[in-house]
Motif scaffolding. Structure first.
Motif, PDB file in Angstrom:
ATOM      1  N   LYS A  84      -6.870 -31.853  -1.230  1.00  0.00           N
ATOM      2  CA  LYS A  84      -8.099 -31.266  -0.644  1.00  0.00           C
ATOM      3  C   LYS A  84      -8.614 -32.120   0.505  1.00  0.00           C
ATOM      4  O   LYS A  84      -9.016 -31.592   1.541  1.00  0.00           O
ATOM      5  CB  LYS A  84      -9.177 -31.103  -1.719  1.00  0.00           C
ATOM      6  CG  LYS A  84      -8.943 -29.927  -2.628  1.00  0.00           C
ATOM      7  CD  LYS A  84     -10.067 -29.776  -3.635  1.00  0.00           C
ATOM      8  CE  LYS A  84      -9.790 -28.604  -4.555  1.00  0.00           C
ATOM      9  NZ  LYS A  84     -10.814 -28.449  -5.592  1.00  0.00           N
ATOM     10  N   SER A  85      -8.626 -33.425   0.320  1.00  0.00           N
ATOM     11  CA  SER A  85      -9.109 -34.326   1.366  1.00  0.00           C
ATOM     12  C   SER A  85      -8.237 -34.233   2.618  1.00  0.00           C
ATOM     13  O   SER A  85      -8.747 -34.156   3.741  1.00  0.00           O
ATOM     14  CB  SER A  85      -9.113 -35.765   0.838  1.00  0.00           C
ATOM     15  OG  SER A  85      -9.442 -36.662   1.857  1.00  0.00           O
ATOM     16  N   LEU A  86      -6.926 -34.221   2.433  1.00  0.00           N
ATOM     17  CA  LEU A  86      -6.017 -34.137   3.584  1.00  0.00           C
ATOM     18  C   LEU A  86      -6.118 -32.784   4.277  1.00  0.00           C
ATOM     19  O   LEU A  86      -6.056 -32.707   5.505  1.00  0.00           O
ATOM     20  CB  LEU A  86      -4.580 -34.418   3.140  1.00  0.00           C
ATOM     21  CG  LEU A  86      -4.287 -35.856   2.702  1.00  0.00           C
ATOM     22  CD1 LEU A  86      -2.903 -35.948   2.075  1.00  0.00           C
ATOM     23  CD2 LEU A  86      -4.414 -36.813   3.878  1.00  0.00           C
ATOM     24  N   GLU A  87      -6.273 -31.725   3.493  1.00  0.00           N
ATOM     25  CA  GLU A  87      -6.428 -30.395   4.101  1.00  0.00           C
ATOM     26  C   GLU A  87      -7.705 -30.329   4.933  1.00  0.00           C
ATOM     27  O   GLU A  87      -7.714 -29.746   6.026  1.00  0.00           O
ATOM     28  CB  GLU A  87      -6.420 -29.315   3.016  1.00  0.00           C
ATOM     29  CG  GLU A  87      -5.044 -29.068   2.439  1.00  0.00           C
ATOM     30  CD  GLU A  87      -4.997 -28.051   1.319  1.00  0.00           C
ATOM     31  OE1 GLU A  87      -3.879 -27.571   1.034  1.00  0.00           O
ATOM     32  OE2 GLU A  87      -6.047 -27.746   0.716  1.00  0.00           O
ATOM     33  N   LYS A  88      -8.747 -30.957   4.449  1.00  0.00           N
ATOM     34  CA  LYS A  88     -10.010 -30.976   5.191  1.00  0.00           C
ATOM     35  C   LYS A  88      -9.847 -31.769   6.489  1.00  0.00           C
ATOM     36  O   LYS A  88     -10.326 -31.353   7.544  1.00  0.00           O
ATOM     37  CB  LYS A  88     -11.114 -31.590   4.324  1.00  0.00           C
ATOM     38  CG  LYS A  88     -12.480 -31.520   4.933  1.00  0.00           C
ATOM     39  CD  LYS A  88     -13.525 -32.050   3.969  1.00  0.00           C
ATOM     40  CE  LYS A  88     -14.907 -31.980   4.603  1.00  0.00           C
ATOM     41  NZ  LYS A  88     -15.920 -32.507   3.700  1.00  0.00           N
ATOM     42  N   ARG A  89      -9.150 -32.914   6.436  1.00  0.00           N
ATOM     43  CA  ARG A  89      -8.963 -33.755   7.623  1.00  0.00           C
ATOM     44  C   ARG A  89      -8.053 -33.100   8.658  1.00  0.00           C
ATOM     45  O   ARG A  89      -8.271 -33.243   9.854  1.00  0.00           O
ATOM     46  CB  ARG A  89      -8.346 -35.094   7.240  1.00  0.00           C
ATOM     47  CG  ARG A  89      -9.291 -36.024   6.570  1.00  0.00           C
ATOM     48  CD  ARG A  89      -8.563 -37.288   6.134  1.00  0.00           C
ATOM     49  NE  ARG A  89      -9.409 -38.080   5.286  1.00  0.00           N
ATOM     50  CZ  ARG A  89      -9.756 -39.321   5.543  1.00  0.00           C
ATOM     51  NH1 ARG A  89      -9.309 -39.923   6.620  1.00  0.00           N
ATOM     52  NH2 ARG A  89     -10.535 -39.972   4.736  1.00  0.00           N
ATOM     53  N   THR A  90      -6.998 -32.414   8.188  1.00  0.00           N
ATOM     54  CA  THR A  90      -5.995 -31.869   9.111  1.00  0.00           C
ATOM     55  C   THR A  90      -6.244 -30.421   9.506  1.00  0.00           C
ATOM     56  O   THR A  90      -5.733 -29.975  10.526  1.00  0.00           O
ATOM     57  CB  THR A  90      -4.580 -31.949   8.498  1.00  0.00           C
ATOM     58  OG1 THR A  90      -4.525 -31.120   7.334  1.00  0.00           O
ATOM     59  CG2 THR A  90      -4.196 -33.372   8.155  1.00  0.00           C
ATOM     60  N   GLY A  91      -6.970 -29.690   8.664  1.00  0.00           N
ATOM     61  CA  GLY A  91      -7.152 -28.260   8.913  1.00  0.00           C
ATOM     62  C   GLY A  91      -5.890 -27.463   8.613  1.00  0.00           C
ATOM     63  O   GLY A  91      -5.769 -26.313   9.020  1.00  0.00           O
ATOM     64  N   LYS A  92      -4.943 -28.078   7.910  1.00  0.00           N
ATOM     65  CA  LYS A  92      -3.685 -27.414   7.570  1.00  0.00           C
ATOM     66  C   LYS A  92      -3.463 -27.470   6.062  1.00  0.00           C
ATOM     67  O   LYS A  92      -4.118 -28.243   5.362  1.00  0.00           O
ATOM     68  CB  LYS A  92      -2.509 -28.103   8.266  1.00  0.00           C
ATOM     69  CG  LYS A  92      -2.586 -28.026   9.782  1.00  0.00           C
ATOM     70  CD  LYS A  92      -1.402 -28.713  10.418  1.00  0.00           C
ATOM     71  CE  LYS A  92      -1.536 -28.702  11.923  1.00  0.00           C
ATOM     72  NZ  LYS A  92      -0.916 -27.593  12.543  1.00  0.00           N
ATOM     73  N   ARG A  93      -2.536 -26.627   5.603  1.00  0.00           N
ATOM     74  CA  ARG A  93      -2.136 -26.695   4.194  1.00  0.00           C
ATOM     75  C   ARG A  93      -1.246 -27.925   4.016  1.00  0.00           C
ATOM     76  O   ARG A  93      -0.479 -28.281   4.899  1.00  0.00           O
ATOM     77  CB  ARG A  93      -1.385 -25.426   3.799  1.00  0.00           C
ATOM     78  CG  ARG A  93      -2.298 -24.205   3.802  1.00  0.00           C
ATOM     79  CD  ARG A  93      -1.609 -22.889   3.538  1.00  0.00           C
ATOM     80  NE  ARG A  93      -0.558 -22.946   2.560  1.00  0.00           N
ATOM     81  CZ  ARG A  93       0.473 -22.113   2.545  1.00  0.00           C
ATOM     82  NH1 ARG A  93       0.594 -21.173   3.457  1.00  0.00           N
ATOM     83  NH2 ARG A  93       1.394 -22.201   1.616  1.00  0.00           N
ATOM     84  N   ILE A  94      -1.339 -28.558   2.871  1.00  0.00           N
ATOM     85  CA  ILE A  94      -0.613 -29.795   2.612  1.00  0.00           C
ATOM     86  C   ILE A  94       0.417 -29.584   1.499  1.00  0.00           C
ATOM     87  O   ILE A  94       0.107 -29.022   0.450  1.00  0.00           O
ATOM     88  CB  ILE A  94      -1.581 -30.938   2.193  1.00  0.00           C
ATOM     89  CG1 ILE A  94      -2.573 -31.252   3.305  1.00  0.00           C
ATOM     90  CG2 ILE A  94      -0.813 -32.181   1.752  1.00  0.00           C
ATOM     91  CD1 ILE A  94      -1.975 -31.841   4.557  1.00  0.00           C
ATOM     92  N   ARG A  95       1.628 -30.057   1.765  1.00  0.00           N
ATOM     93  CA  ARG A  95       2.661 -30.168   0.734  1.00  0.00           C
ATOM     94  C   ARG A  95       2.773 -31.663   0.455  1.00  0.00           C
ATOM     95  O   ARG A  95       3.072 -32.437   1.357  1.00  0.00           O
ATOM     96  CB  ARG A  95       4.009 -29.626   1.210  1.00  0.00           C
ATOM     97  CG  ARG A  95       5.117 -29.855   0.183  1.00  0.00           C
ATOM     98  CD  ARG A  95       6.506 -29.468   0.675  1.00  0.00           C
ATOM     99  NE  ARG A  95       6.595 -28.040   0.909  1.00  0.00           N
ATOM    100  CZ  ARG A  95       6.806 -27.489   2.101  1.00  0.00           C
ATOM    101  NH1 ARG A  95       6.952 -28.247   3.174  1.00  0.00           N
ATOM    102  NH2 ARG A  95       6.885 -26.194   2.246  1.00  0.00           N
ATOM    103  N   LEU A  96       2.499 -32.073  -0.768  1.00  0.00           N
ATOM    104  CA  LEU A  96       2.476 -33.490  -1.109  1.00  0.00           C
ATOM    105  C   LEU A  96       3.769 -33.916  -1.788  1.00  0.00           C
ATOM    106  O   LEU A  96       4.180 -33.313  -2.779  1.00  0.00           O
ATOM    107  CB  LEU A  96       1.286 -33.790  -2.028  1.00  0.00           C
ATOM    108  CG  LEU A  96       1.024 -35.260  -2.327  1.00  0.00           C
ATOM    109  CD1 LEU A  96       0.664 -36.021  -1.048  1.00  0.00           C
ATOM    110  CD2 LEU A  96      -0.093 -35.395  -3.354  1.00  0.00           C
ATOM    111  N   GLU A  97       4.399 -34.931  -1.217  1.00  0.00           N
ATOM    112  CA  GLU A  97       5.587 -35.537  -1.826  1.00  0.00           C
ATOM    113  C   GLU A  97       5.163 -36.904  -2.322  1.00  0.00           C
ATOM    114  O   GLU A  97       4.643 -37.708  -1.555  1.00  0.00           O
ATOM    115  CB  GLU A  97       6.725 -35.627  -0.814  1.00  0.00           C
ATOM    116  CG  GLU A  97       7.103 -34.265  -0.295  1.00  0.00           C
ATOM    117  CD  GLU A  97       8.579 -34.093  -0.065  1.00  0.00           C
ATOM    118  OE1 GLU A  97       9.342 -35.059  -0.231  1.00  0.00           O
ATOM    119  OE2 GLU A  97       8.955 -32.975   0.291  1.00  0.00           O
ATOM    120  N   LYS A  98       5.379 -37.139  -3.621  1.00  0.00           N
ATOM    121  CA  LYS A  98       4.878 -38.360  -4.250  1.00  0.00           C
ATOM    122  C   LYS A  98       6.025 -39.250  -4.701  1.00  0.00           C
ATOM    123  O   LYS A  98       7.088 -38.766  -5.054  1.00  0.00           O
ATOM    124  CB  LYS A  98       4.049 -38.012  -5.489  1.00  0.00           C
ATOM    125  CG  LYS A  98       2.953 -37.014  -5.266  1.00  0.00           C
ATOM    126  CD  LYS A  98       2.378 -36.537  -6.570  1.00  0.00           C
ATOM    127  CE  LYS A  98       3.393 -35.644  -7.243  1.00  0.00           C
ATOM    128  NZ  LYS A  98       2.988 -34.893  -8.351  1.00  0.00           N
TER     129      LYS A  98
END
Length: 183
Positions: free
Chosen positions: A127-141
């Protein structure tokens, strides 16, 4: 590194997927095949071995994937084998994902943490990254105990370092640069 052949094959597969409205299904196939190739790195060598007849290689591909991927993906894999280009498989699948992500406004973020990330932490991070980037995020951990604590996240060209190791390095650099000023 993506080669020209990877781009051509991955681009052709993506164009077909778009034309047939199967982008999501073939993306899922790409994930399945990529995971299998990561877990079995010798599979590419097997499919590229000159001593094994092409028909036998295609039979092995069908046995491994026919029940779990779309017919288009199955044909794609068979094409790579029959043209002696199975070594392009992983790069072609990466190219497919790159094209998919570009059209669907998705960015892959890479998170490394000292301890496994909990589902709650993952959700908050996305959620934080989507807010910062304005894009959908695919997270690789991945887990990296050398971080000591906290995590690092690479998203696009930005690196967020909230690790204990990073803080220690920052303090060390500050002390080192301060010592140079005091002399």
């Amino acid at each position: 590194m993506t080669t020209r052949a990877d781009k051509e094959y991955g681009g052709a597969l993506y164009a077909l997927a778009r034309e047939e409205g199967l982008e999501d299904s073939i993306l899922a196939d790409c994930g399945l095949i990529s995971a299998m190739l990561r877990e079995n790195p010798d599979y590419v060598k097997l499919m590229s071995a000159p001593g094994i007849p092409t028909e036998r290689k295609i039979a092995l591909i069908e046995k491994a994937f026919a029940e779990s991927v779309t017919p288009y993906t199955m044909n794609f894999l068979s094409l790579l084998v029959s043209r002696g280009r199975f070594y392009c498989c992983a790069g072609s699948l990466d190219e497919f994902r790159r094209l998919y992500d570009g059209e669907h406004d998705i960015v892959t973020a890479y998170a490394a943490s000292a301890e496994p990330i909990t589902p709650e932490q993952e959700e908050a991070l996305v959620k934080s990254l989507e807010k910062r980037t304005g894009k959908r995020i695919r997270l690789e951990k991945r887990t990296d105990p050398s971080l000591i604590g906290g995590m690092t996240v690479k998203c696009g060209e930005r690196l967020y370092d909230g690790s204990v190791r990073g803080r220690i390095e920052n303090i060390k650099n500050a002390i080192t640069s301060r010592e140079g000023v005091d002399k």
